[in-house]
Design a protein around this motif. Structure first.
Motif, short mmCIF file in Angstrom:
data_model
loop_
_atom_site.label_atom_id
_atom_site.label_comp_id
_atom_site.label_asym_id
_atom_site.label_seq_id
_atom_site.Cartn_x
_atom_site.Cartn_y
_atom_site.Cartn_z
N ASP A 1 -9.82 -0.66 -0.05
CA ASP A 1 -10.11 0.45 0.87
C ASP A 1 -9.02 1.51 0.82
O ASP A 1 -9.29 2.71 0.85
N PHE A 2 -7.79 1.05 0.75
CA PHE A 2 -6.67 1.99 0.69
C PHE A 2 -6.76 2.87 -0.56
O PHE A 2 -6.63 4.10 -0.49
N ILE B 1 0.85 -3.28 -0.58
CA ILE B 1 -0.13 -2.36 -1.18
C ILE B 1 0.24 -2.00 -2.63
O ILE B 1 -0.54 -2.26 -3.54
N GLU C 1 -4.28 -1.95 8.48
CA GLU C 1 -4.94 -3.25 8.38
C GLU C 1 -4.12 -4.20 7.49
O GLU C 1 -4.00 -5.38 7.78
N VAL C 2 -3.59 -3.66 6.39
CA VAL C 2 -2.77 -4.50 5.52
C VAL C 2 -1.49 -4.91 6.24
O VAL C 2 -1.07 -6.08 6.19
N LEU C 3 -0.90 -3.95 6.94
CA LEU C 3 0.33 -4.24 7.69
C LEU C 3 0.08 -5.34 8.72
O LEU C 3 0.89 -6.25 8.90
N ALA D 1 -8.32 7.63 7.05
CA ALA D 1 -8.88 6.42 6.45
C ALA D 1 -7.81 5.67 5.66
O ALA D 1 -7.76 4.44 5.67
N SER D 2 -6.94 6.41 5.00
CA SER D 2 -5.94 5.69 4.21
C SER D 2 -4.86 5.09 5.12
O SER D 2 -4.41 3.96 4.90
N SER E 1 -6.34 1.87 6.56
CA SER E 1 -6.29 0.67 5.71
C SER E 1 -4.85 0.18 5.54
O SER E 1 -4.61 -1.03 5.46
N GLU E 2 -3.90 1.12 5.52
CA GLU E 2 -2.49 0.68 5.53
C GLU E 2 -2.20 -0.17 6.77
O GLU E 2 -1.52 -1.19 6.69
N LEU F 1 -8.77 -4.96 1.67
CA LEU F 1 -8.10 -3.86 2.38
C LEU F 1 -7.37 -2.91 1.42
O LEU F 1 -7.38 -1.70 1.62
N GLU G 1 -7.91 11.47 -0.79
CA GLU G 1 -6.78 12.34 -0.43
C GLU G 1 -6.34 13.18 -1.62
O GLU G 1 -6.05 14.37 -1.51
N VAL H 1 3.98 -0.03 3.24
CA VAL H 1 3.52 -1.42 3.35
C VAL H 1 3.56 -2.02 1.94
O VAL H 1 2.67 -1.79 1.12
N LEU I 1 -2.08 -7.63 8.51
CA LEU I 1 -2.28 -8.88 7.79
C LEU I 1 -0.93 -9.50 7.41
O LEU I 1 -0.73 -10.71 7.57
N HIS J 1 -7.10 11.20 5.08
CA HIS J 1 -5.77 10.68 5.44
C HIS J 1 -5.88 9.60 6.52
O HIS J 1 -5.23 8.55 6.42
N SER K 1 -9.52 5.43 -0.23
CA SER K 1 -9.15 6.55 0.66
C SER K 1 -8.12 7.45 -0.02
O SER K 1 -8.19 8.67 0.07
N ARG K 2 -7.16 6.82 -0.68
CA ARG K 2 -6.11 7.58 -1.34
C ARG K 2 -6.70 8.47 -2.42
O ARG K 2 -6.27 9.61 -2.62
#
Lengths: 341, 341
Positions: B128-129, B47, A161-163, A154-155, A158-159, B125, B136, B44, A165, A152, B132-133
């Motif tokens: 990566d999401f 994504i 990081e995208v946000l 990690a996900s 990455s969210e 990114l 999960e 986000v 960006l 969780h 990770s997902r």
């Protein structure tokens, strides 16, 4: 340009260090380093080469030390925390590799970044490898709860990081929106690193949550100070190029505060330099940015905000009895904040 | 230029299709698609936008269908295979996103690739999401064995990608070295996708291994045909640009065979075009590559090699009694190979 911050009436001590923490976890940390080296091995030689480069350059091992110290705080007596601390470092390293690609960074802690040496392609792929390897290690440990917490984190990371960006280069970013980004991209992994220290020790939920809260707030404070350092004189001593965030047009709290406190002409300056990325090549715009931050006390006030989160982190530890581990974790808060000076 | 392949005495039927497979798993696949859409959600917005673009363009859903059909073969009666099939697709999609960045691809199945639309940064990114997902989702399923299989497959997959990168543009690559790459970068995930079908059905180890072997060999055959398609007339119908591998200097089996069977002048041609990447802009070098492959039967013989692995995959299923699922899995082998024609 030096930052002028009024330290009077502030709670933290000058000269905080990680000495107590290091004394507490140095034996364990040596085992973590061994585990890291063993587990980043691959018959594909470029993988340990590249991973070794960034892990060697990787600085303080703050996140795995948080797992080690949290486990000690919770009286953990086995060796599970060693491997899980290595997992945390692998996840962190994978994100550093991908971050440097995403940011086109050429330096990482004063050394050439992996993407600068080997190019973007292997950096992306070796990041993926470390990330997968981290999950393999967690599976060996065998706790579904740890897997849930770190997958969780990690996900969310990455969210974040995208946000970051999609909100980049937008000077109208609010302080709250910015906090949402750093909570996700930085603080979530700090929180998870601490929480799993309680999980492997089978401690009650309330202690897990206390350590999660400690890590989350410490992580926010840590990132705020990182953002201050990018504009401060201290930064150059750390081997990281000054003004990276400025050149990339990153909207961090020092910018948000200076922008909101500035007049129309100043806001025009921020829009030109950070939104349009029109910046003088002689560094004069960076100096002007520093001057405006000085004028509006935006670095000093970002440090103040960091102290606020540091105070929450400190109180989160309140439920634990005094111990060397608790002192060490408290020292980390001071250390993270006083990096700014 | 058309490929001339002698089909006589070959075991597979012309005109193989995925119809039987689709009939078998279409209800489940609809649930997988729902699960994918639900679980790629994020506040986000970029994504789900970016992930949705590549997942929508993502073609046949071959890998998740393998999980579904393998679970059916093993008599699975619950719904666990739905979510695990979604995990497999997430891992695959994450690697596609990163591959397109690593390869600088602008097209994916005839549509603009995600990196062409949104740039490399979000592609890295969001990959990566999704990765990770996927973990999960596996944690929610709760099987440490599935987690072990898929985390290992993911780490082998990234090792294969790095290995491909370091052996790229080397015309002296041997067939065995090439097989090692495609085993890792393609076949490992096929194998895992099939194996977990047995795991969720609590089938004996021998059936797990049979499905793993089926998937591994199918995956090798699949990749060999993919490599043929990059030089074949059929390719243009698939919406993928012809000659991508050639332009990137990728050393695939059709090249390896043509190089080893060629004379000095021909080897000089391969070195110039694939090692030095000196290629005529009018496409005449690509046509010459195709002519040499025709001359040395290297496309036809790559298809023969694929049939060999297809035969192993077919025999791996031998321990299972006849069933619609078994027929469907057998049809996939033929379909994967006959894509070449």
């Amino acid at each position: 340009m030096a930052i002028v911050v009024n330290l009077e009436n502030e709670r933290s001590k000058k000269g905080a260090s990680l000495d107590a923490l290091m004394a507490l976890v140095s034996d364990d940390l040596a085992l973590v380093n061994t585990s890291i080296v063993e587990r980043m091995h691959s018959p594909v030689e470029l993988i340990p080469q590249l991973a070794g480069h960034i892990i060697a350059a990787g600085g303080k091992r703050l996140r795995p030390m948080l797992t080690l110290a949290s486990a000690k705080l919770c009286g953990h007596r086995e060796q599970r925390h060693i491997h899980l601390a290595a997992c945390v470092e692998f996840i962190h390293t994978a994100t550093l590799l991908h971050d440097d690609v995403v940011d086109d960074s050429s330096l990482r802690r004063g050394l050439a970044s992996a993407n600068a040496v080997w190019g973007n392609k292997p950096s992306v792929l070796v990041g993926d490898f470390l990330f997968s390897r981290s999950f393999e290690l967690m599976v060996e440990d065998g706790s579904l709860q740890v897997l849930a917490i770190l997958s969780h984190a990690a996900s969310v990371l990455s969210e974040g990081e995208v946000l970051q960006l999609v909100t980049a280069n937008d000077t109208s970013t609010s302080e709250d929106a910015y906090l949402e980004v750093i909570r996700a991209k930085t603080a979530a992994l700090f929180a998870a690193a601490c929480q799993i220290g309680a999980v492997v020790s089978d401690r009650p939920k309330v202690e897990e949550e206390a350590l999660e809260s400690y890590g989350l707030n410490l992580g926010i404070a840590f990132q705020l100070i990182d953002d201050v350092l990018d504009y401060s004189a201290k930064q150059e001593k750390l081997g990281k190029a000054l003004g990276d965030d400025f050149r990339e047009g990153k909207i961090t709290l020092p910018v948000i505060l200076a922008f909101r406190r500035g007049d129309d002409a100043e806001r025009q300056f921020w829009r030109r330099t950070l939104e349009d990325l029109e910046q003088a090549e002689d560094g004069s715009d960076l100096r002007e940015a520093q001057r405006l931050m000085e004028k509006h006390q935006s670095l000093a006030d970002t440090v103040k905000r960091a102290r606020h989160y540091g105070a929450i982190a400190r109180d989160a530890l309140g439920i634990f009895p005094d111990s060397p581990a608790k002192s060490a974790l408290t020292d980390i808060i001071d250390f993270c904040i006083e990096r700014a000076f």
